[in-house]
Design a protein around this motif. Sequence first.
Motif, short mmCIF file in Angstrom:
data_model
loop_
_atom_site.label_atom_id
_atom_site.label_comp_id
_atom_site.label_asym_id
_atom_site.label_seq_id
_atom_site.Cartn_x
_atom_site.Cartn_y
_atom_site.Cartn_z
N ALA A 86 0.85 -1.20 0.00
CA ALA A 86 0.00 0.00 0.00
C ALA A 86 0.88 1.24 0.00
O ALA A 86 1.86 1.32 0.74
CB ALA A 86 -0.92 0.00 1.22
N GLY A 87 0.50 2.21 -0.82
CA GLY A 87 1.32 3.40 -0.97
C GLY A 87 0.64 4.67 -0.52
O GLY A 87 0.08 4.74 0.58
N CYS A 88 0.62 5.66 -1.37
CA CYS A 88 0.20 7.01 -1.01
C CYS A 88 -1.33 7.14 -0.99
O CYS A 88 -1.99 6.79 -1.96
CB CYS A 88 0.79 8.01 -1.99
SG CYS A 88 2.58 8.10 -1.92
N PRO A 89 -1.88 7.68 0.10
CA PRO A 89 -3.33 7.83 0.21
C PRO A 89 -3.87 9.11 -0.41
O PRO A 89 -5.09 9.29 -0.46
CB PRO A 89 -3.55 7.85 1.73
CG PRO A 89 -2.31 8.48 2.27
CD PRO A 89 -1.19 8.01 1.37
N ARG A 90 -2.97 9.99 -0.88
CA ARG A 90 -3.42 11.24 -1.49
C ARG A 90 -2.32 11.74 -2.41
O ARG A 90 -1.16 11.33 -2.32
CB ARG A 90 -3.72 12.29 -0.42
CG ARG A 90 -2.61 12.51 0.57
CD ARG A 90 -2.76 13.82 1.31
NE ARG A 90 -2.48 14.95 0.42
CZ ARG A 90 -2.59 16.22 0.80
NH1 ARG A 90 -2.97 16.52 2.02
NH2 ARG A 90 -2.30 17.19 -0.06
N PRO A 91 -2.66 12.64 -3.33
CA PRO A 91 -1.65 13.20 -4.23
C PRO A 91 -0.59 14.01 -3.50
O PRO A 91 -0.70 14.30 -2.31
CB PRO A 91 -2.48 14.10 -5.17
CG PRO A 91 -3.87 13.54 -5.11
CD PRO A 91 -4.03 13.03 -3.70
N LEU A 92 0.45 14.40 -4.24
CA LEU A 92 1.58 15.10 -3.64
C LEU A 92 1.18 16.41 -2.98
O LEU A 92 1.63 16.71 -1.86
CB LEU A 92 2.65 15.40 -4.71
CG LEU A 92 3.44 14.23 -5.29
CD1 LEU A 92 4.41 14.75 -6.35
CD2 LEU A 92 4.18 13.47 -4.21
N THR A 93 0.37 17.22 -3.66
CA THR A 93 0.12 18.57 -3.15
C THR A 93 -1.35 18.97 -3.14
O THR A 93 -1.66 20.11 -2.82
CB THR A 93 0.89 19.62 -3.99
OG1 THR A 93 0.42 19.61 -5.33
CG2 THR A 93 2.39 19.32 -3.98
N ARG A 94 -2.26 18.07 -3.49
CA ARG A 94 -3.68 18.44 -3.53
C ARG A 94 -4.52 17.32 -2.95
O ARG A 94 -4.00 16.24 -2.63
CB ARG A 94 -4.10 18.77 -4.97
CG ARG A 94 -3.95 17.65 -5.96
CD ARG A 94 -4.00 18.15 -7.41
NE ARG A 94 -5.25 18.80 -7.73
CZ ARG A 94 -6.17 18.31 -8.57
NH1 ARG A 94 -5.97 17.14 -9.18
NH2 ARG A 94 -7.28 18.96 -8.83
N GLU A 95 -5.80 17.56 -2.80
CA GLU A 95 -6.70 16.56 -2.23
C GLU A 95 -7.05 15.51 -3.28
O GLU A 95 -7.02 15.76 -4.48
CB GLU A 95 -7.97 17.23 -1.70
CG GLU A 95 -7.73 18.16 -0.53
CD GLU A 95 -7.05 17.47 0.64
OE1 GLU A 95 -7.49 16.36 1.01
OE2 GLU A 95 -6.07 18.02 1.16
N TYR A 155 -4.82 13.92 -14.08
CA TYR A 155 -5.54 14.99 -13.37
C TYR A 155 -5.51 14.78 -11.86
O TYR A 155 -5.42 15.75 -11.11
CB TYR A 155 -6.98 15.05 -13.87
CG TYR A 155 -7.80 16.15 -13.23
CD1 TYR A 155 -7.62 17.48 -13.61
CD2 TYR A 155 -8.75 15.86 -12.27
CE1 TYR A 155 -8.37 18.49 -13.04
CE2 TYR A 155 -9.51 16.86 -11.69
CZ TYR A 155 -9.32 18.17 -12.07
OH TYR A 155 -10.06 19.18 -11.49
N VAL A 156 -5.60 13.54 -11.42
CA VAL A 156 -5.60 13.29 -9.97
C VAL A 156 -4.33 13.83 -9.33
O VAL A 156 -4.37 14.43 -8.25
CB VAL A 156 -5.75 11.78 -9.67
CG1 VAL A 156 -5.48 11.48 -8.20
CG2 VAL A 156 -7.14 11.30 -10.06
N ASP A 157 -3.17 13.64 -9.98
CA ASP A 157 -1.91 14.14 -9.43
C ASP A 157 -1.02 14.68 -10.54
O ASP A 157 -0.04 14.05 -10.94
CB ASP A 157 -1.19 13.05 -8.64
CG ASP A 157 -0.15 13.63 -7.68
OD1 ASP A 157 0.24 14.81 -7.88
OD2 ASP A 157 0.27 12.93 -6.75
N PRO A 158 -1.34 15.88 -11.07
CA PRO A 158 -0.54 16.42 -12.16
C PRO A 158 0.89 16.73 -11.74
O PRO A 158 1.82 16.63 -12.55
CB PRO A 158 -1.30 17.68 -12.57
CG PRO A 158 -2.17 18.02 -11.41
CD PRO A 158 -2.50 16.73 -10.75
N GLN A 159 1.09 17.10 -10.46
CA GLN A 159 2.46 17.36 -9.99
C GLN A 159 3.30 16.09 -10.04
O GLN A 159 4.47 16.13 -10.43
CB GLN A 159 2.43 17.94 -8.58
CG GLN A 159 1.99 19.39 -8.50
CD GLN A 159 0.51 19.60 -8.69
OE1 GLN A 159 -0.29 18.69 -8.47
NE2 GLN A 159 0.11 20.80 -9.09
N ALA A 160 2.72 14.96 -9.67
CA ALA A 160 3.45 13.69 -9.75
C ALA A 160 3.76 13.34 -11.19
O ALA A 160 4.86 12.88 -11.51
CB ALA A 160 2.64 12.58 -9.09
N ALA A 161 2.81 13.55 -12.09
CA ALA A 161 3.05 13.27 -13.50
C ALA A 161 4.18 14.14 -14.03
O ALA A 161 5.01 13.69 -14.84
CB ALA A 161 1.77 13.49 -14.31
#
Length: 351
Positions: A104-113, A209-215
């Motif tokens: 199990a990894g990250c429960p939320r994106p890097l910088t947003r909900e 879209y869920v985590d554009p910063q990660a992309a």
Amino acid sequence: MKPCLNPSRRAFLGMSAALAVGTLLAPSRARAVDGVAARRTVIIDTDPGQDDAIAILLALGAQDRLDVRALTAVAGNVPLALTERNARIVRDWAGRTDTLPVYAGCPRPLTRELITAANVHGRSGLEGVVLHEPRAPLAVQHAVPYLVNALSHAAPHSVTLCAIGPLTNIASALIEAPQCRRGLREIVLMGGAFFERGNITPAAEFNVYVDPQAADVVLSSGVPIVVLPRDVALKAPITPARLASLRALGNRCGAIVADIMAAELAYNKKRRGVDEAPMYDPTAVGYLVDPSMFNGRQVNVVVETTGQWTLGETVVDWDGRSGRSCNAIWINDVDADRFYASLAEHIATLP
């Protein structure tokens, strides 16, 4: 469980720039040994999700091509508590309960909900099938340190990450330990849209879209990347006839895949009035199984991380107008009939 990284905007931008290391080298094809393609070593990063479940089953059915070492779960289609549970259920379906770890990894994106797609995939994330309690627990380690450790100790350029959810886990690993990218052969991901527009906003595809910063971190990492976008998903649609071919296999996993596909068809029929549905995540695994089914081009891809109306858009320099170095292979076409034949062939090997 170790919390995920949530860097400040300044730290994030600095790390993203530090990860940019120049022009992409084209991903290598599997080497042939006596005319047989060598198996790829694969870790699947996933947010199951109906299409993720099909993709995982395809990968586990293609043991002649893919050596799947682990599943790492991330929040996306549904919250992490459900994606990690669903990943464990899918490995049970494939008969891999005791041999395939799930982290199990990250429960939320890097910088947003977190934004989910439970309206599409159902409250469980696996609408259309009856779910049992997973038969084995999660691996103890968090997915991010698992990825860092596995990649840091792997032979150089030996591991393929197949990313079929938001890229939070992978970006977190690259931020925490940039040197781990040396273990990566390539990242093959399902995400983005260019010739077709978005499926969560007019401009953006869901996974990005869920985590554009990660992309943005991943696409700036210098790792060889292959992108299977929404453009391809719409060229390999689920249809009633293709569903029937999976159900006709007669095995448990064939019936499960057919049931999931039926739920996806029902959703699209209700929402759009059409008798087909896009095939998203399994196309990324299909590329790993047989890249010759796909066509694309080396391009530069950047992600819009601040736009008011275009947040999460993948901006693809298809004609080389920007002068920026290529950082990905963007797949834009697929032989859909061969893809579905391959899907049926490999699902048929499962229980």
